[in-house]
Design an enzyme around this catalytic site. Structure first.
Site, PDB file in Angstrom:
ATOM      1  N   ASP A   1       0.239  -9.744  -4.335  1.00  0.00           N
ATOM      2  CA  ASP A   1       1.602  -8.899  -4.545  1.00  0.00           C
ATOM      3  C   ASP A   1       1.407  -7.725  -5.252  1.00  0.00           C
ATOM      4  O   ASP A   1       2.263  -7.056  -5.969  1.00  0.00           O
ATOM      5  CB  ASP A   1       2.893  -9.848  -4.848  1.00  0.00           C
ATOM      6  CG  ASP A   1       4.130  -9.328  -4.577  1.00  0.00           C
ATOM      7  OD1 ASP A   1       4.143  -8.116  -3.969  1.00  0.00           O
ATOM      8  OD2 ASP A   1       5.164  -9.639  -5.117  1.00  0.00           O
TER       9      ASP A   1
ATOM     10  N   LEU B   1       0.795  -1.087  -0.115  1.00  0.00           N
ATOM     11  CA  LEU B   1      -0.169   0.135   0.079  1.00  0.00           C
ATOM     12  C   LEU B   1       0.854   1.268   0.027  1.00  0.00           C
ATOM     13  O   LEU B   1       0.373   2.502  -0.138  1.00  0.00           O
ATOM     14  CB  LEU B   1      -0.983  -0.031   1.179  1.00  0.00           C
ATOM     15  CG  LEU B   1      -1.951  -1.218   1.044  1.00  0.00           C
ATOM     16  CD1 LEU B   1      -2.942  -1.106   2.561  1.00  0.00           C
ATOM     17  CD2 LEU B   1      -3.001  -1.030  -0.051  1.00  0.00           C
TER      18      LEU B   1
ATOM     19  N   HIS C   1       3.284   1.044  -8.783  1.00  0.00           N
ATOM     20  CA  HIS C   1       4.433   1.971  -8.955  1.00  0.00           C
ATOM     21  C   HIS C   1       4.229   3.547  -9.822  1.00  0.00           C
ATOM     22  O   HIS C   1       3.201   3.241 -10.516  1.00  0.00           O
ATOM     23  CB  HIS C   1       5.661   1.363  -9.822  1.00  0.00           C
ATOM     24  CG  HIS C   1       6.459   0.377  -9.080  1.00  0.00           C
ATOM     25  ND1 HIS C   1       7.193   0.823  -8.019  1.00  0.00           N
ATOM     26  CD2 HIS C   1       6.480  -0.720  -8.922  1.00  0.00           C
ATOM     27  CE1 HIS C   1       7.835  -0.373  -7.507  1.00  0.00           C
ATOM     28  NE2 HIS C   1       7.216  -1.439  -8.003  1.00  0.00           N
TER      29      HIS C   1
ATOM     30  N   HIS D   1      10.403 -13.824   1.467  1.00  0.00           N
ATOM     31  CA  HIS D   1      10.807 -13.528   0.206  1.00  0.00           C
ATOM     32  C   HIS D   1      12.155 -14.337  -0.091  1.00  0.00           C
ATOM     33  O   HIS D   1      13.334 -13.905   0.312  1.00  0.00           O
ATOM     34  CB  HIS D   1      11.074 -12.021   0.008  1.00  0.00           C
ATOM     35  CG  HIS D   1      11.620 -11.467  -1.308  1.00  0.00           C
ATOM     36  ND1 HIS D   1      10.995 -10.771  -2.011  1.00  0.00           N
ATOM     37  CD2 HIS D   1      12.954 -11.802  -1.664  1.00  0.00           C
ATOM     38  CE1 HIS D   1      11.463 -10.449  -3.244  1.00  0.00           C
ATOM     39  NE2 HIS D   1      12.739 -11.166  -2.978  1.00  0.00           N
TER      40      HIS D   1
END
Ligand code: DOR
Length: 461
Positions: A325, A83, A329, A199
């Site tokens: 995910d 977010l 951007h 990750h």
């Protein structure tokens, strides 16, 4: 009458609740093993009743949604999204991100801690919770950092983060390279019951890579990220979890090899869960053709064989949940040279449409798909009250039309992130209404909220 928040706007969430009947839809709730045509009644922010005979009496002040031909299911839960607030508000804010989530049918989202500052103190967790309560339209559950500043050298104050409301820990965007730190994080996970969202990337193997390592990268003259960069860390952390215990969760699985390693670990009784994204389930490295930066994502889109193994792993339960995910951007971040562009795909608003492609092709059945975005993520979060249409549960409901076709136009996204490789694609499957805690947080303009009175439905018994 239920109040409505149109998710395209930035108006504050109106929490006035009321009664609503969602009529005649195909109700699918994997948590209760329900798949039948019926009516769903919502009252004062909670699920009232489900009725497959469409009987029952309604109070006077009740809105009706006609859901004939549509699927009515628990609101989707996304255990992995970005977010961007605090710090990267030019990419997304909690206000815009939660509106995008609502348009995608999500009513609960877990946001990753790679913000600025990162989510490594109580103050940042509390800030996210406060902004989400004031400006968000869906439930926001913050994920805290594993290490201070996501720098990988010292564990964050995990106890403090968990008391303030972090639901899991991750250094997402980066791996925890130090095995000893990862082991200690898993020990904390064992003691607290909170998962570590991992990750998996060996930075030495992936260094400088910008897409999947293989034939397509060679053709395009781009440096690849080998499957081994992910698989090595999946294997390492499974070995750590085998001895330390804890709840290891593998984020955004992208390779067939990872699926095999996780399958074996589960068979051997290691406590490991896994998620896969809609883009890894539906797209391949071929999307990068023409140096298309909107298909640049980490882990990268892989081969057709990998994609098929992910779909199979999901069906078989090796992979527990689907997570978007969602990585918005700004346009500048994706402009110019492929090698310089940011990694990430804006995923909330195309998730259902692209996943429904797998259903229409017969690759996965609809009930399994819905389970992977409702019951399974709720179980991961240990939230029996979420991902369910059980009477008394918060009224988090998604209504979608499985056959409605629409063309992806990022300019229409509620997300600030227009970075999708699906622009211009026609998807089949569209979210029509999203209800969070009894509040309509997204409604397509073609769906009317009608008063029950006009339909003589009051006290219909
Ligand atoms: O593509 C990605 N984008 N992968 C990640 O792991 C991080 C994410 C981001 O934050 O943009």
């Amino acid at each position: 009458m239920i109040r409505c928040v149109v998710s395209m706007t930035t108006e504050r969430l109106d929490r006035q609740l009321g009664n609503m009947l969602i009529r005649g839809g195909r109700i699918i709730d994997p948590s209760q093993d329900i798949d039948a045509i019926g009516d769903l009644f919502i009252s004062e922010g909670r699920i009232g009743w489900l009725n497959m005979e469409r009987a029952g009496s309604l109070p006077e002040d009740c809105s009706v949604v006609h859901a004939e031909g549509m699927v009515v299911c628990p609101g989707f839960i996304d255990i992995h999204c970005h977010l961007r607030q605090p710090g990267f508000e030019e990419k997304e804010t909690i206000a815009t991100g939660t509106r995008a989530a609502a348009r995608g049918g999500f009513t609960t989202v877990c946001c990753m801690p790679n913000t600025d500052p990162p989510v490594d103190t109580k103050a940042v967790v509390e800030y996210i919770k406060r902004v989400a309560a004031e400006e968000g339209v869906v439930r926001v559950l913050p994920v805290g950092c594993v290490t201070k500043g996501r720098a990988g050298s010292e564990l964050a104050e995990l106890g403090e983060l968990s008391i303030s409301g972090a639901v899991a820990f991750s250094d997402d965007g980066r791996p925890v390279a130090d095995s000893s730190l990862m082991r200690r994080a898993l020990e904390y996970s064992r003691d607290s019951g909170l998962p570590i969202i991992d990750h998996c990337e060996d930075l030495i193997l992936s260094q400088g890579g910008v897409m999947n390592d293989g034939a397509a990268a060679a053709r395009l003259g781009l440096k690849g990220i080998p499957a081994a960069a992910e698989e090595k860390m999946v294997a390492r952390d499974i070995e750590l979890a085998r001895s330390a215990g804890g709840r290891l969760h593998i984020a955004h699985v992208s390779t067939a090899g990872s699926v095999d390693i996780i399958r074996r670990a589960k068979d051997e009784g290691v406590s490991v869960t896994a998620e896969v994204t809609p883009h890894h389930l539906t797209l391949t490295e071929e999307m990068v053709a023409g140096h298309n930066t909107s298909a640049k994502v980490n882990p990268p889109l892989r081969t057709e064989e990998d994609r098929e193994a992910l779909v199979l792993g999901l069906k078989e339960g090796v992979i527990d949940a689907i997570a978007t995910d969602h990585a918005p951007h700004a346009a500048e971040d994706k402009m110019g040279d492929f090698a310089q562009a940011a990694f990430g795909i804006s995923g909330f608003e195309t998730a259902l449409g692209s996943l429904m492609g797998l259903v229409h092709q017969g690759k996965i059945d609809l009930v399994t798909l819905i389970s992977k975005v409702t019951r399974e993520p709720a179980s991961f979060l240990r939230r029996a009250d979420l991902g369910t249409l059980s009477p008394g549960a918060p009224a988090d409901v998604t209504v979608f039309d499985p056959r409605r076709e629409w063309a992806v136009n990022p300019d229409e996204f509620a997300s600030k992130g227009k970075n999708t490789p699906l622009a211009g694609r026609v998807l089949k499957g569209m979210v029509m209404v999203t209800i969070c805690g009894g509040v309509v947080v997204h409604r397509d303009e073609s769906v009317q909220l009608e008063p029950a009175r006009s339909e003589s439905e009051v006290n219909r018994a």
